[in-house]
Design a protein around this motif. Structure first.
Motif, mmCIF file in Angstrom:
data_model
loop_
_atom_site.group_PDB
_atom_site.id
_atom_site.type_symbol
_atom_site.label_atom_id
_atom_site.label_comp_id
_atom_site.label_asym_id
_atom_site.label_seq_id
_atom_site.Cartn_x
_atom_site.Cartn_y
_atom_site.Cartn_z
ATOM 1 N N LYS A 1 0.831 -1.201 0.000
ATOM 2 C CA LYS A 1 0.000 0.000 0.000
ATOM 3 C C LYS A 1 0.872 1.260 0.000
ATOM 4 O O LYS A 1 0.630 2.206 -0.738
ATOM 5 N N GLU A 2 1.892 1.225 0.838
ATOM 6 C CA GLU A 2 2.802 2.364 0.894
ATOM 7 C C GLU A 2 3.495 2.582 -0.437
ATOM 8 O O GLU A 2 3.664 3.712 -0.894
ATOM 9 N N LEU A 3 3.891 1.474 -1.056
ATOM 10 C CA LEU A 3 4.584 1.578 -2.332
ATOM 11 C C LEU A 3 3.681 2.211 -3.393
ATOM 12 O O LEU A 3 4.099 3.089 -4.154
ATOM 13 N N VAL A 4 2.451 1.778 -3.406
ATOM 14 C CA VAL A 4 1.489 2.339 -4.358
ATOM 15 C C VAL A 4 1.336 3.840 -4.111
ATOM 16 O O VAL A 4 1.371 4.653 -5.037
ATOM 17 N N GLU A 5 1.213 4.209 -2.835
ATOM 18 C CA GLU A 5 1.064 5.630 -2.501
ATOM 19 C C GLU A 5 2.302 6.414 -2.920
ATOM 20 O O GLU A 5 2.203 7.501 -3.463
ATOM 21 N N LEU A 6 3.462 5.820 -2.660
ATOM 22 C CA LEU A 6 4.709 6.500 -3.000
ATOM 23 C C LEU A 6 4.809 6.701 -4.516
ATOM 24 O O LEU A 6 5.165 7.772 -4.990
ATOM 25 N N ASN A 7 4.457 5.647 -5.250
ATOM 26 C CA ASN A 7 4.537 5.759 -6.705
ATOM 27 C C ASN A 7 3.570 6.806 -7.239
ATOM 28 O O ASN A 7 3.894 7.564 -8.148
ATOM 29 N N LYS A 8 2.382 6.852 -6.656
ATOM 30 C CA LYS A 8 1.392 7.866 -7.067
ATOM 31 C C LYS A 8 1.956 9.260 -6.832
ATOM 32 O O LYS A 8 1.910 10.131 -7.683
ATOM 33 N N PHE A 9 2.528 9.417 -5.645
ATOM 34 C CA PHE A 9 3.089 10.710 -5.267
ATOM 35 C C PHE A 9 4.234 11.097 -6.200
ATOM 36 O O PHE A 9 4.269 12.196 -6.752
ATOM 37 N N THR A 10 5.145 10.129 -6.397
ATOM 38 C CA THR A 10 6.306 10.391 -7.240
ATOM 39 C C THR A 10 5.898 10.791 -8.650
ATOM 40 O O THR A 10 6.435 11.738 -9.218
ATOM 41 N N SER A 11 4.919 10.081 -9.197
ATOM 42 C CA SER A 11 4.557 10.377 -10.581
ATOM 43 C C SER A 11 3.855 11.728 -10.687
ATOM 44 O O SER A 11 3.746 12.289 -11.768
ATOM 45 N N LYS A 12 3.369 12.248 -9.555
ATOM 46 C CA LYS A 12 2.750 13.575 -9.603
ATOM 47 C C LYS A 12 3.768 14.695 -9.579
ATOM 48 O O LYS A 12 3.542 15.752 -10.141
ATOM 49 N N ILE A 13 4.857 14.484 -8.870
ATOM 50 C CA ILE A 13 5.844 15.566 -8.775
ATOM 51 C C ILE A 13 7.011 15.348 -9.727
ATOM 52 O O ILE A 13 7.924 16.145 -9.798
ATOM 53 N N SER A 14 7.001 14.233 -10.458
ATOM 54 C CA SER A 14 8.110 13.938 -11.354
ATOM 55 C C SER A 14 7.592 13.267 -12.611
ATOM 56 O O SER A 14 6.884 12.273 -12.543
ATOM 57 N N GLU A 15 7.946 13.807 -13.755
ATOM 58 C CA GLU A 15 7.482 13.243 -15.028
ATOM 59 C C GLU A 15 8.629 12.839 -15.945
ATOM 60 O O GLU A 15 8.413 12.404 -17.060
ATOM 61 N N LYS A 16 9.860 13.046 -15.459
ATOM 62 C CA LYS A 16 11.024 12.709 -16.274
ATOM 63 C C LYS A 16 11.994 11.871 -15.438
ATOM 64 O O LYS A 16 12.004 11.966 -14.212
ATOM 65 N N ALA A 17 12.789 11.077 -16.105
ATOM 66 C CA ALA A 17 13.734 10.234 -15.390
ATOM 67 C C ALA A 17 15.014 10.074 -16.197
ATOM 68 O O ALA A 17 15.005 10.133 -17.427
ATOM 69 N N LEU A 18 16.140 9.888 -15.483
ATOM 70 C CA LEU A 18 17.429 9.734 -16.157
ATOM 71 C C LEU A 18 17.509 8.370 -16.842
ATOM 72 O O LEU A 18 17.056 7.367 -16.300
ATOM 73 N N ARG A 19 18.116 8.355 -18.002
ATOM 74 C CA ARG A 19 18.366 7.141 -18.779
ATOM 75 C C ARG A 19 18.977 6.054 -17.900
ATOM 76 O O ARG A 19 19.947 6.291 -17.187
ATOM 77 N N TYR A 20 18.417 4.864 -17.954
ATOM 78 C CA TYR A 20 18.866 3.762 -17.085
ATOM 79 C C TYR A 20 19.759 2.787 -17.859
ATOM 80 O O TYR A 20 20.614 2.124 -17.304
ATOM 81 N N ASP A 21 19.522 2.686 -19.159
ATOM 82 C CA ASP A 21 20.413 1.942 -20.052
ATOM 83 C C ASP A 21 20.265 2.557 -21.444
ATOM 84 O O ASP A 21 19.569 3.571 -21.598
ATOM 85 N N LEU A 22 20.928 1.982 -22.446
ATOM 86 C CA LEU A 22 20.824 2.539 -23.795
ATOM 87 C C LEU A 22 19.846 1.756 -24.665
ATOM 88 O O LEU A 22 19.498 2.193 -25.766
ATOM 89 N N THR A 23 19.377 0.604 -24.176
ATOM 90 C CA THR A 23 18.552 -0.270 -25.008
ATOM 91 C C THR A 23 17.116 0.228 -25.127
ATOM 92 O O THR A 23 16.557 0.303 -26.226
ATOM 93 N N VAL A 24 16.524 0.588 -23.989
ATOM 94 C CA VAL A 24 15.137 1.079 -24.030
ATOM 95 C C VAL A 24 15.054 2.411 -24.791
ATOM 96 O O VAL A 24 14.188 2.564 -25.661
ATOM 97 N N PRO A 25 15.950 3.376 -24.542
ATOM 98 C CA PRO A 25 15.913 4.592 -25.370
ATOM 99 C C PRO A 25 16.119 4.296 -26.859
ATOM 100 O O PRO A 25 15.512 4.937 -27.717
#
Lengths: 474, 474
Positions: free
Chosen positions: B100-124
């Protein structure tokens, strides 16, 4: 679960041809940096927030991208007092923000974020110099070519991620550095084929001296900001703005020569010396300009023009001596393509006093646009292979791959079409990739141990041995 | 307000010599990528969060660095409902976190953050291919050399910011690509002087076939994870783990040959063909291995060894055909210095089906350590200037700078000491910088229009003309 893929606004993908063209510029700049004795350093993409915050003014702080404390690292900080500070945020529905709200926001931000993306290369360089001062041999000539990030509103030609190319010398007050930096600009732009750029030079002490002479030392910023607009709003506009800012009519009379400041550099320096006769600081600035301009002139420039521009004031709060700006060759509508200057206390913010620095920067994106507009990218920047072997089936492919492998060991860029597709499709692929030659190896060529080389532009074909193939493709 | 400067844990500053050594490796890899027909692309440092999230598993999601919506952009989202979701965060004081906490945290994070640093080169890269599919000529051979970021706990040799060097081909199922990628590894490591690396190869279909033959298809992951540990925990250890995971004694009997899987590649392939005789998929894997190994052997490698390793299983969820891993030369204790494989549905996550890809990656940091350990960096990677002119005063400096400027135009790396410091200090500077020659220009040299060239290692001095100076320094 397919998503329509996109990238964040203000960022860019670079295609192979764009990467090749950008690398051509980077490599040219880098080779001259090194020829002038500058050494490369690299710093991390993100710095501790306190390294960056407060170094770029209020506007800058707002434009710094902050990184969220992630995963467990976020969670371990379980003592953050969020609700109180966030009430403000939740109820705020205006686009503007009060000081109280800003304070609350900053408190909140600093609790959930401790790292931030590099905003320029100068502050990380200052941090680097202080942190590694015992390993560095001064004067330290460093260059750095890395991206920076700014949360600016994206516009045509303004991006949220872009490269800076900086060369700075720290630990010497010698004016020979300024002379060298002018030569460095000339050297890079000449090599890039951008002949006839104008390197504008001014001096902060001259600007201070002028403000002093007219009794407006306390209005230095207002004065220079207005003067900087001379070519945009004209003499009358500038005077109007100065009067509005509280600079007197009498003061404007004294600086009348600045409004029609023409002639050779020598003549301009002479005029300034007269104008600033009563200002010690102003005369110091004039002497610096004189040293730099005389020596640049005596050593000579390859293709750039040096010009003394008393209206030049970029980053005034920052620079303490020489100020530089480079304008594109005449006829190209483009803002400055480079800039820099001397700053007497580069590292003081990190506790190391008396470290004078002087440096210049190259504006990659604008230089790219100018070279593109003038059609000056060499044809060789595109990195297409020299030849593509056609693929007629497993036996022929095996024969081809052996040749491909040996040609690569000779340093020749070649490849084989990977699939046994229709020949027309294979030729089309070579054509679309801009590959100039095809090598046709069918059963006959394999049987006779030869290669059929086809020039795809002329259609000309010839059957050759491997040794001849190497020679022809080299 | 001096701060003791530092950088975030897991990140690094690179000094001039380190940058030079890293660039030596990058440039070598890049030149071979290009010789093999790969073309460079670059993607933004940060992607939209939804491009990255969910692509690397739960662990991966947690290790992605998220960027806080900044400044006004944060504020304009004034409808975020924070307090409710944050109650959970505030009251949580344990190190662990509930779903439950994780879900809440993810909801919160996605509200204040919409961009993320490249994690590998394959998905980009997959995102790039789908987004630009109409501009790309397939098969598309791309390489990409850029940093990636992971919020992993930093350790010796594990960083939060590090470079990946990837070469992939997308849009062809031809096994010639696999043959080429083995040659590419050989070509790069030979050029870097790392002779005798082992390129291990396996195939996902062979692993699936084995699991099928022993009636444990549902336990493929458990089976391969255990088998992968053979060289660490031995035959008994692996068998014990397999039994614990519910793989039967009878099944283990069937795969007994795998536990002493020796011989030449041809012999190993023969053994596998027998073992997998009843598995269609397994035999397909064997045929693929056979094609690749036979052709690599026939075309020949310069210095690397190819080995078939049935225990190799890296990234099993990901790869669908060939699997590669490169081990450092014998005698160097180091994990893998490269890896890769084929993945049949690279771009499906972004809605473009049937795009097979195959690629390899080079582990820069480990390659650096191996080259350092073996003392294989060429002496020429350090980029010190060839000569430094001493500075005896303004007149002499002017004479020196004219020569410096002309020498640079001849492509020679020279500089002048910027200040009129004590001569001993100037020599010391040249020494510490590793500059081999000093040019002494005092009043006599200026008068006679000559240059006194001193070899700083031998102490030998000679007085020469400018033309002779150019020749000697070239």
């Amino acid at each position: 679960m397919a998503q329509k893929p996109s990238i964040p606004k203000g960022t860019r993908d670079f295609s192979p041809i764009e990467v090749a063209k950008r690398n051509y510029i980077f490599n040219t700049i880098r080779s001259h940096f090194e020829k002038f004795g500058f050494q490369p350093i690299e710093t991390p993409t993100f710095e501790n927030s306190e390294t960056l915050m407060g170094k770029y003014g209020e506007e800058g702080d707002r434009l710094i991208f902050k990184i969220l404390n992630s995963g467990n690292f976020f969670f371990n900080k379980n003592k953050i007092e969020l609700p109180e500070s966030l009430d403000v945020l939740q109820t705020n529905s205006a686009e503007t923000i009060s000081v109280k709200e800003l304070v609350e926001l900053n408190k909140f931000t600093s609790k959930i974020s401790e790292k931030a993306l590099r905003y320029d290369l100068t502050v990380p360089f200052a941090r680097y110099v202080v942190q590694h001062q015992n390993e560095i041999e001064f004067p330290f000539k460093r260059y750095q070519i890395q991206p920076v990030w700014r949360a600016d509103r994206p516009q045509k030609g303004r991006f949220r991620e872009f490269y800076q190319c900086d060369a700075d010398v720290v630990g010497s007050t010698s004016l020979w550095q300024e002379v060298e930096l002018v030569q460095l600009y000339d050297s890079v732009f000449t090599d890039l084929g951008l002949k006839g750029v104008t390197i504008k030079i001014n001096n902060r002490k001259v600007l201070s001296g002028i403000a002093e002479v007219i009794g407006a030392s306390d209005k230095l910023i207002d004065f220079t900001v207005a003067l900087d607009k001379l070519d945009k709003i004209g003499e009358d506009g500038v005077k109007k703005e100065m009067l509005e800012k509280g600079i007197s009519e009498a003061a404007l009379q004294k600086v009348q020569p600045l409004f029609s400041f023409t002639g050779t550099i020598e003549e301009k320096i002479e005029k300034l010396a007269q104008l600033l006769a009563s200002s010690e600081e102003g005369l110091k600035g004039v002497a610096e300009l004189k040293f730099i301009c005389e020596n640049v002139s005596e050593i000579g420039l390859q293709s750039a023009n040096l010009d003394l521009d008393v209206t030049l004031a970029r980053g005034l709060n920052y620079y303490t001596g020489a100020i530089f700006e480079v304008g594109a060759p005449a006829g190209v509508a483009m803002g400055s393509i480079g800039g820099g200057g001397r700053y007497d206390d580069l590292t003081g913010i990190f506790g190391l006093k008396n470290m004078s620095g002087v440096g210049i920067s190259f504006g990659l994106d604008r230089i790219y646009l100018v070279i593109e507009e003038l059609g000056l990218f060499p044809e060789t920047v595109t990195s297409a292979p020299t030849a593509m072997f056609l693929n007629f089936g497993e036996t022929e492919a095996k024969y081809a791959m052996k040749a491909v492998s040996k040609l690569r060991q000779e340093g020749i860029k070649v490849e084989m079409y990977p699939d046994t597709a229709k020949i027309g499709k294979q030729f089309q692929h070579a054509d679309k990739r801009g590959i100039p030659y095809a090598v046709i190896v069918g059963a006959d060529e394999v049987a006779n141990q030869v290669y059929n080389l086809k020039n795809l532009a002329s259609g000309e074909q010839q059957t050759v041995s491997f040794e001849e193939l190497v020679k022809l493709l080299k």
